[in-house]
Design a protein around this motif. Sequence first.
Motif, PDB file in Angstrom:
ATOM      1  N   ALA A 276       0.815  -1.220   0.000  1.00  0.00           N
ATOM      2  CA  ALA A 276       0.000   0.000   0.000  1.00  0.00           C
ATOM      3  C   ALA A 276       0.846   1.267   0.000  1.00  0.00           C
ATOM      4  N   ASP A 277       2.108   1.154   0.389  1.00  0.00           N
ATOM      5  CA  ASP A 277       2.928   2.357   0.540  1.00  0.00           C
ATOM      6  C   ASP A 277       3.786   2.655  -0.681  1.00  0.00           C
ATOM      7  N   GLY A 278       3.509   2.008  -1.801  1.00  0.00           N
ATOM      8  CA  GLY A 278       4.342   2.223  -2.986  1.00  0.00           C
ATOM      9  C   GLY A 278       3.568   2.783  -4.161  1.00  0.00           C
ATOM     10  N   ARG A 279       4.309   3.129  -5.209  1.00  0.00           N
ATOM     11  CA  ARG A 279       3.708   3.631  -6.453  1.00  0.00           C
ATOM     12  C   ARG A 279       3.946   2.576  -7.529  1.00  0.00           C
TER      13      ARG A 279
END
Length: 390
Positions: A276-279
């Motif tokens: 969830a914390d990435g692009r």
Amino acid sequence: MNKIDRDELIALTRRLIRAQSLSGQEREAAQILKDTMIALGYDEVWIDPYGSVVGKVKGSGGGPSVLFDGHIDTVPVADPGKWTRDPFGGEIADGRMYGRGTSDMKAAVAAAVLAVGAIAREAARTGVRPKGDLYVSGTVFEEVFEGAALGKVLETVRPDLVVIMEATGLKLNIGQRGRAEVTIAAHGRSAHSSNPDFGANAVYAMMPVISAIRAMQPAEHAVLGRGISVVTDIISSPYPGASVVPDRCAITIDRRLLIGEDPASVIAEYESLLPADGRYEVGIARAERQCYTGAVLGGERFFPAWLMPEDDPWVGLALEALRGIGQEPELGVYRFCTNGSFSAGTAGIPTIGYGPSYEHLAHIVDEYIELDQLERAAEGYLAIARRIAG
């Protein structure tokens, strides 16, 4: 009469093997088939804008139409020195013909051209025609885009049944897994590699994704098998990354598809694996290639699975035809992807597979085909054509 002239079959197959035809370079092979079909008395023969050759024997009306399809492109010969036979010689030894494209799949195309040609010759001699139209297509670029060229043929030819002639060992195949090329890109922030904390390394961002892919439990189909998911390449950018923390990392996944899967469902499956914390970006790969005619084939690299019911009437007719000439084919499915991904998977046209040789002989060093099996396949195509077209 269910016999095909063996010498004629061997000669045509050898001519096709000697006509080297990588994807996008099929002109000579297509012209050989066109000239052969015309000489055999096909009623219509044409090469379409993408370079595939199609021949038609007209029916008298009132019967189902059948298209026998096989591709005329081959994979390259990466290292000819590893071959013990000339890969483009069509050399015969111990009942086998050797060469690139013997099993995959010029020999099968030659067999169908002569089988339907036998019906054309008979019509010219007796005036008696099958009720349904018969077609043979030698399609291009299958090794790169399964079904794309056949899809173009099916814009002008709409058969009631398609016979895919990829190798089955003379079994009757009724389906296959599909194939998709899925791409996932991770985005980071570049920095000098002497100060990596100022950046966000996209390769590191991809690592948990790869771990999640490896941990996936593939779905399984009772007939088609497992829906395999394999990472086949990875690249970061900038590349080469001399003293630079990469700001992008992309992987390609070979995804073997089962019945009912579509691009949206496959993409959603991989999106569910992303931290969830990435692009990240997930998509289906696209590609375009120029045909030898100058036209361009391309699109999404998504080729659906398909499966015919064992009790389908078309399957029954094909079995009846083959049993009528003494063959006893088992039912099976392809393990690899074929042009049937378009005819059955996309266009919804009833499709079966029947061809000489074996899947494991495709793309190998010293590729070969057994000549007795090739002759039996030609007799099988003739029997199927007569039984179904009427």
